[in-house]
Design an enzyme around this catalytic site. Structure first.
Site, PDB file in Angstrom:
ATOM      1  N   THR A  10      41.980  12.358 -47.164  1.00 40.07           N
ATOM      2  CA  THR A  10      42.766  13.746 -47.664  1.00 40.07           C
ATOM      3  C   THR A  10      42.016  13.806 -49.591  1.00 40.07           C
ATOM      4  OG1 THR A  10      44.338  14.036 -48.490  1.00 40.07           O
ATOM      5  CG2 THR A  10      44.466  11.665 -48.317  1.00 40.07           C
ATOM      6  N   ASP A  72      49.742  15.172 -41.248  1.00 39.40           N
ATOM      7  CA  ASP A  72      50.081  16.241 -41.384  1.00 39.40           C
ATOM      8  C   ASP A  72      51.231  16.755 -41.529  1.00 39.40           C
ATOM      9  OD1 ASP A  72      48.479  19.288 -41.883  1.00 39.40           O
ATOM     10  OD2 ASP A  72      48.953  19.229 -39.809  1.00 39.40           O
ATOM     11  N   GLY A 156      56.615  20.514 -53.093  1.00 32.31           N
ATOM     12  CA  GLY A 156      56.618  22.046 -52.090  1.00 32.31           C
ATOM     13  C   GLY A 156      58.041  22.073 -51.680  1.00 32.31           C
TER      14      GLY A 156
HETATM   15  P1  IMP Z   1      49.206  19.781 -45.314  1.00 33.68           P
HETATM   16  O1  IMP Z   1      50.387  18.481 -45.047  1.00 33.68           O
HETATM   17  O2  IMP Z   1      48.848  19.252 -46.724  1.00 33.68           O
HETATM   18  O3  IMP Z   1      48.953  20.545 -44.661  1.00 33.68           O
HETATM   19  O4  IMP Z   1      50.708  20.270 -46.104  1.00 33.68           O
HETATM   20  C1  IMP Z   1      51.768  20.472 -45.787  1.00 33.68           C
HETATM   21  C2  IMP Z   1      53.218  20.903 -46.711  1.00 33.68           C
HETATM   22  O5  IMP Z   1      54.340  21.102 -46.106  1.00 33.68           O
HETATM   23  C3  IMP Z   1      52.880  20.956 -48.029  1.00 33.68           C
HETATM   24  O6  IMP Z   1      51.916  22.028 -48.907  1.00 33.68           O
HETATM   25  C4  IMP Z   1      54.077  21.364 -48.462  1.00 33.68           C
HETATM   26  O7  IMP Z   1      54.263  22.800 -48.773  1.00 33.68           O
HETATM   27  C5  IMP Z   1      54.963  20.921 -47.232  1.00 33.68           C
HETATM   28  N1  IMP Z   1      55.286  19.093 -47.240  1.00 33.68           N
HETATM   29  C6  IMP Z   1      54.737  18.039 -46.537  1.00 33.68           C
HETATM   30  N2  IMP Z   1      55.697  17.505 -46.788  1.00 33.68           N
HETATM   31  C7  IMP Z   1      56.903  17.286 -47.502  1.00 33.68           C
HETATM   32  C8  IMP Z   1      57.401  17.047 -48.713  1.00 33.68           C
HETATM   33  O8  IMP Z   1      57.772  15.846 -48.400  1.00 33.68           O
HETATM   34  N3  IMP Z   1      57.960  17.864 -49.468  1.00 33.68           N
HETATM   35  C9  IMP Z   1      58.252  18.948 -49.079  1.00 33.68           C
HETATM   36  N4  IMP Z   1      57.616  19.951 -48.922  1.00 33.68           N
HETATM   37  C10 IMP Z   1      56.572  18.987 -48.356  1.00 33.68           C
END
Ligand code: IMP
Length: 208
Positions: A10, A72, A156
């Site tokens: 990551t 993910d 997020g």
């Molecule tokens: P990725 O896993 O980097 O593809 O991102 C997943 C997306 O899910 C993030 O950009 C957030 O929008 C949302 N997300 C994942 N985990 C969290 C969390 O712990 N809090 C709030 N949003 C989350």
């Protein structure tokens, strides 16, 4: 127990910090993608968290020749048929625009009340070995979508996610409280329990 080298697939520093903290004091030497600046981070093209997490972990395992760990995650809202799901990071179009993603979510949920606002955060961790070995861990955190954003913490969708049993949003909790009940916190604790038992076998028996 011999020390194992593990590469974190990551470029998100927040995730690296959470993973380091959760796996501290284990016989692991954690490398990050900064140790592999030439590694091309794969695009997330899968239709499940599992596919995307595995793609990232397997890609770095092949590139680095060492066991690799990826995460993910995303938000699933029942009334929206599981959306935004694997599209959570770019729900409103631009990758990682948290405010726009929240605005779109609240718009989609206008007029939906009570049980209809049920949702869950999901986290899948994928551990991949350089010879095609793999292990997946999935955890979720159940809750509901608030009517409006509250709180400054987290990232997020945290300002609009109220975990079950709480009246506060994730963004109103401190990091320790969030980790104690969050999807990622739970998944990392399960992974730690496995590693403490010397599992998976292939990780501890590899020549690396
Ligand atoms: P990725 O896993 O980097 O593809 O991102 C997943 C997306 O899910 C993030 O950009 C957030 O929008 C949302 N997300 C994942 N985990 C969290 C969390 O712990 N809090 C709030 N949003 C989350």
């Amino acid at each position: 127990m011999k020390e194992i080298r593990l590469a974190l697939a990551t470029r998100n520093r927040g995730k690296v910090r959470e993973i380091r903290e959760a796996l501290r004091e284990l016989p692991l030497q954690l490398l990050t993608s900064e140790d592999f600046p030439e590694w091309p981070v794969p695009e997330e093209k899968g239709s499940t968290f599992e596919e995307n997490a595995l793609e990232k972990a397997e890609s770095l395992a092949r590139f680095s020749g060492m066991p690799s760990l990826a995460d993910d995650s995303g938000l699933e809202v029942e009334a929206l048929g599981g959306a935004p799901g694997v599209s959570s990071a770019h729900y409103a179009g631009r990758h990682g625009d948290d405010a726009a993603n929240i605005a779109r979510l609240l718009e989609e949920m206008e007029g939906i009340t009570g049980e209809g606002r049920r949702a869950r955060f999901v986290c899948v961790l994928a551990l991949a070995g350089p010879r095609g070995e793999k292990l997946l861990v999935r955890e979720a955190c159940e809750g509901r979508i608030a009517e409006e954003p509250r709180g400054e913490g987290g990232f997020g969708y945290d300002p609009v996610f109220v975990p079950r049993g709480s009246s506060l949003t994730m963004a109103e909790l401190d990091l320790e409280e969030k980790n104690s009940l969050s999807h990622r916190g739970r998944a990392l604790r399960r992974l730690r329990e496995l590693l403490e038992k010397g599992e998976p076998d292939w990780l501890f028996s590899s020549p690396e």
